[in-house]
Design an enzyme around this catalytic site. Sequence first.
Site, PDB file in Angstrom:
ATOM      1  N   ARG A  39     144.200  47.545 -43.756  1.00 17.12           N
ATOM      2  CA  ARG A  39     143.800  46.156 -43.541  1.00 17.12           C
ATOM      3  C   ARG A  39     143.423  45.492 -44.868  1.00 17.12           C
ATOM      4  NH1 ARG A  39     144.192  41.503 -40.799  1.00 17.12           N
ATOM      5  NH2 ARG A  39     142.222  40.366 -40.736  1.00 17.12           N
ATOM      6  N   GLU A  89     125.645  66.756 -17.801  1.00 16.72           N
ATOM      7  CA  GLU A  89     125.063  68.082 -18.117  1.00 16.72           C
ATOM      8  C   GLU A  89     123.676  67.922 -18.739  1.00 16.72           C
ATOM      9  OE1 GLU A  89     127.535  71.282 -19.388  1.00 16.72           O
ATOM     10  OE2 GLU A  89     129.360  70.338 -18.624  1.00 16.72           O
ATOM     11  N   GLY A 116     119.240  64.497  -9.591  1.00 16.41           N
ATOM     12  CA  GLY A 116     120.057  64.338 -10.797  1.00 16.41           C
ATOM     13  C   GLY A 116     119.417  65.120 -11.918  1.00 16.41           C
ATOM     14  N   THR A 138     124.743  68.103  -8.936  1.00 15.11           N
ATOM     15  CA  THR A 138     124.063  66.811  -8.784  1.00 15.11           C
ATOM     16  C   THR A 138     124.190  66.264  -7.357  1.00 15.11           C
ATOM     17  OG1 THR A 138     124.583  66.360 -11.088  1.00 15.11           O
ATOM     18  CG2 THR A 138     123.907  64.475  -9.737  1.00 15.11           C
TER      19      THR A 138
HETATM   20  C1  LIG Z   1     131.217  61.050 -15.291  1.00 12.96           C
HETATM   21  C2  LIG Z   1     130.221  62.000 -14.762  1.00 12.96           C
HETATM   22  C3  LIG Z   1     130.583  63.310 -14.501  1.00 12.96           C
HETATM   23  C4  LIG Z   1     129.655  64.208 -13.984  1.00 12.96           C
HETATM   24  N1  LIG Z   1     130.057  65.476 -13.658  1.00 12.96           N
HETATM   25  C5  LIG Z   1     129.189  66.295 -12.997  1.00 12.96           C
HETATM   26  C6  LIG Z   1     129.622  67.558 -12.486  1.00 12.96           C
HETATM   27  O1  LIG Z   1     130.754  67.974 -12.687  1.00 12.96           O
HETATM   28  N2  LIG Z   1     128.745  68.301 -11.780  1.00 12.96           N
HETATM   29  C7  LIG Z   1     127.472  67.880 -11.529  1.00 12.96           C
HETATM   30  O2  LIG Z   1     126.741  68.598 -10.873  1.00 12.96           O
HETATM   31  N3  LIG Z   1     127.021  66.689 -12.010  1.00 12.96           N
HETATM   32  C8  LIG Z   1     127.853  65.886 -12.716  1.00 12.96           C
HETATM   33  N4  LIG Z   1     127.415  64.669 -13.178  1.00 12.96           N
HETATM   34  C9  LIG Z   1     126.049  64.271 -12.941  1.00 12.96           C
HETATM   35  C10 LIG Z   1     125.196  64.202 -14.204  1.00 12.96           C
HETATM   36  O3  LIG Z   1     124.916  65.491 -14.674  1.00 12.96           O
HETATM   37  C11 LIG Z   1     123.931  63.393 -13.868  1.00 12.96           C
HETATM   38  O4  LIG Z   1     124.350  62.062 -13.682  1.00 12.96           O
HETATM   39  C12 LIG Z   1     122.881  63.475 -14.928  1.00 12.96           C
HETATM   40  O5  LIG Z   1     122.357  64.767 -15.001  1.00 12.96           O
HETATM   41  C13 LIG Z   1     121.760  62.473 -14.710  1.00 12.96           C
HETATM   42  O6  LIG Z   1     121.315  62.476 -13.393  1.00 12.96           O
HETATM   43  P1  LIG Z   1     121.180  61.088 -12.606  1.00 12.96           P
HETATM   44  O7  LIG Z   1     122.470  60.407 -12.732  1.00 12.96           O
HETATM   45  O8  LIG Z   1     120.680  61.363 -11.248  1.00 12.96           O
HETATM   46  O9  LIG Z   1     120.122  60.269 -13.406  1.00 12.96           O
HETATM   47  P2  LIG Z   1     118.528  60.272 -13.192  1.00 12.96           P
HETATM   48  O10 LIG Z   1     118.044  61.664 -13.133  1.00 12.96           O
HETATM   49  O11 LIG Z   1     118.199  59.392 -12.065  1.00 12.96           O
HETATM   50  O12 LIG Z   1     118.044  59.636 -14.542  1.00 12.96           O
HETATM   51  C14 LIG Z   1     117.845  58.230 -14.753  1.00 12.96           C
HETATM   52  C15 LIG Z   1     117.122  58.059 -16.071  1.00 12.96           C
HETATM   53  O13 LIG Z   1     115.827  58.674 -16.007  1.00 12.96           O
HETATM   54  C16 LIG Z   1     115.669  59.592 -17.053  1.00 12.96           C
HETATM   55  N5  LIG Z   1     114.860  60.720 -16.621  1.00 12.96           N
HETATM   56  C17 LIG Z   1     114.943  61.397 -15.442  1.00 12.96           C
HETATM   57  N6  LIG Z   1     114.049  62.393 -15.415  1.00 12.96           N
HETATM   58  C18 LIG Z   1     113.400  62.381 -16.595  1.00 12.96           C
HETATM   59  C19 LIG Z   1     112.373  63.153 -17.174  1.00 12.96           C
HETATM   60  N7  LIG Z   1     111.832  64.191 -16.530  1.00 12.96           N
HETATM   61  N8  LIG Z   1     111.926  62.827 -18.409  1.00 12.96           N
HETATM   62  C20 LIG Z   1     112.459  61.765 -19.077  1.00 12.96           C
HETATM   63  N9  LIG Z   1     113.437  61.008 -18.571  1.00 12.96           N
HETATM   64  C21 LIG Z   1     113.924  61.302 -17.356  1.00 12.96           C
HETATM   65  C22 LIG Z   1     117.086  60.034 -17.379  1.00 12.96           C
HETATM   66  O14 LIG Z   1     117.167  60.581 -18.674  1.00 12.96           O
HETATM   67  C23 LIG Z   1     117.826  58.738 -17.241  1.00 12.96           C
HETATM   68  O15 LIG Z   1     117.667  57.984 -18.402  1.00 12.96           O
HETATM   69  C24 LIG Z   1     128.328  63.778 -13.742  1.00 12.96           C
HETATM   70  C25 LIG Z   1     127.956  62.462 -14.031  1.00 12.96           C
HETATM   71  C26 LIG Z   1     128.882  61.580 -14.532  1.00 12.96           C
HETATM   72  C27 LIG Z   1     128.455  60.164 -14.788  1.00 12.96           C
END
Ligand SMILES: Cc1cc2nc3c(=O)[nH]c(=O)nc-3n(C[C@H](O)[C@H](O)[C@H](O)COP(=O)(O)OP(=O)(O)OC[C@H]3O[C@@H](n4cnc5c(N)ncnc54)[C@H](O)[C@@H]3O)c2cc1C
Lengths: 258, 379
Positions: free
Chosen positions: B268, B363, B131, B126
């Site tokens: 409870r 994920e 994302g 990410t």
């Molecule tokens: C605690 C934590 C640990 C993590 N660990 C890792 C890690 O170890 N390695 C790593 O690489 N990443 C990691 N991540 C990242 C995580 O995988 C991403 O946050 C996640 O995939 C969502 O990406 P984003 O945050 O950019 O959200 P965005 O992609 O910006 O999404 C925002 C919203 O838009 C929606 N959306 C986006 N595109 C679409 C679509 N095409 N169709 C419908 N809806 C959509 C999403 O579902 C969401 O509701 C971690 C995140 C967190 C919070």
Amino acid sequence: MKIVVAYQWAPDPQEATVGESGTVDFSRAKPAMSDYDATAIEVGRAVASAAGASLVGVTVGGASVAQPVATKAALSRGLDEVVVVSDPAFESAGTLPVATVLAQVVQGLGDVALVIAGDTSIDNGARLLPPVLGALLGWPVLTDVQTLQFDGTAATAARTLPEGVQTLSLTGPAVIAVSADSAKPKAPGMKDVLAAGKKPVTVKSAADVGGAPAPEGVVRSTAKPSGPARKGIKIDTTDPAAAAAELLSALRAAGALS
Amino acid sequence: MPFQLSDEQQLTQSSVREFAEAEVLPIAVEVDRNHRFPEETVPKLGEMGLLGMLIPEEYGGSGMDPLSYNIAIEELSRCCATTGVLVEAHSSLCSWPIVHYGTEEQKRKYLPDLASGAKLGAFGLTEPNAGSDAGGTQTTAVRDGDEFILNGQKVFITNGGYAGTFVVFARSTDAPGTRGVSAFIVERDTPGFTVAPPEDKLGICGSSTTPLFFDNARIPAANLLGEEGKGFHVAMATLDGGRTGIAAQGVGIAQAAFEEAVKYAKERVQFGAPIAKLQAIQWMIADMATDIEAGRLLVYQAADLEGRGEPHGNASAMAKLYCGQMATRVTNEAIQVHGGVGYTAAYSAERHYRDARIIGIYEGTNEIQRLVISRNYLK
Ligand SMILES: Cc1cc2nc3c(=O)[nH]c(=O)nc-3n(C[C@H](O)[C@H](O)[C@H](O)COP(=O)(O)OP(=O)(O)OC[C@H]3O[C@@H](n4cnc5c(N)ncnc54)[C@H](O)[C@@H]3O)c2cc1C
């Protein structure tokens, strides 16, 4: 040279239910190894490794003791092999028939230096098995053993008793009942789990050990101990002084103290 | 399909539960409260063989089947969701791609330390601008003789603050879209590679979630993982397995909340009897139990398919989608059963509720799982 650990695979009392009248229902409790026996294996493993002996688990029971998941569970705790005497005739058999069969298995194994067992069992908790087994084998019995060392010839055991700690040494075979605090059983690691399936298991039936045991007395019922009903007073012990004061006033209120 | 766990799977379950209750549960509340990474647990996990479950024995692992692994993730998460994801990211996201795409030399070099826990693993996919659109990687890898020079930034990387081995994705060719992305193994002490302080989070508070920065970080060309330009494929195959692990984490969190709700309902007393005697509470308990069981079976199904070498991407996406929502539902109901105390830190219900919320995000969000699943039916 062999060191034997006698263990029990019995319904887990944690999963038993107690009815309102005090009846204990084990029917839905899954069988498991008690912490006492896991402790005995932990002690046995350390002693056997130090003495270069092999560690043999022996158990007597009904059909469930021979199930692969049961023998693997025992083996994953560090035993080198197990001998199980499994027969419906031994389902909930009492101390004497179990000890008789254990003694026979131990004698059959040959070259057994020590038999280690838990101090008590999870189901009946009669604490009788090690003394009866020792008597049948004609070997000395040490109970309440908290630490045990064995160099292949001589064993040193420390017994923790209410009066103090007694340290003894002995040579020759013996039955050792270890206390619950003699070791802290460690959860089997993933490699132990996988290795368990590759270790030798010998299964014997009642016929292999001289037939089914003679019938014994049966448990007719279980009930809550009679006596005054509990008051169910819970005292918060965060502040010991306040807790002591609360206990004193509760005892006074109940007329136990004047 | 009736599900019968093998002896080894049953023993894995009881052993990991015993371990987790003895070593993980006692610090779970404190780790959450202080947002503290449970560093002292790492060597214990290593000793138990829980950091090498997906690593073959010849590289120091315990080489367990995927279902045993997912059972272990459930059991760890039941006690502490932070510890669950620590092991999941280390195993599914870092060790797995090295096992499956690494050269013999890479496996010999990296897997033994990952299996023992001498080094923790992390996965950097990410980015601030990539994302859900994970193929939109902007981090670059430019070839320079025997090296690649990495520049760019990653965000939200689990285990970031403590990992020694990172699987990182960067754009190494001019090919458009996902085809230009390659996977690399990056060691923590690489000059030009820095890990920033962790995020402050709603749940899994002890987990170390950090940004990564690459500023002309030079890594040996030998650390290219898999073929050049096939990095996106590596990432997606990795996530196919990883998503089952996250679903299993959700099952574990929900199971913990459920058990505590049952216990509380029996204790409870209101209106002169335990609230468990109220049909309103009984129905909640029944719905929670059913919901968890459905999620668990989806996890088992996905893991079983993977273990038999069958395609499992659809099953793992379903497991993750379902369990993400299920864990949130069940932990929400667990708070309801507890009433007011459920809203306070005096009980763990609120911790489980906060922890559960991540399952539907990392994920791949719930929306992305729906995309993955629907594609299998609308092709
Ligand atoms: C605690 C934590 C640990 C993590 N660990 C890792 C890690 O170890 N390695 C790593 O690489 N990443 C990691 N991540 C990242 C995580 O995988 C991403 O946050 C996640 O995939 C969502 O990406 P984003 O945050 O950019 O959200 P965005 O992609 O910006 O999404 C925002 C919203 O838009 C929606 N959306 C986006 N595109 C679409 C679509 N095409 N169709 C419908 N809806 C959509 C999403 O579902 C969401 O509701 C971690 C995140 C967190 C919070």
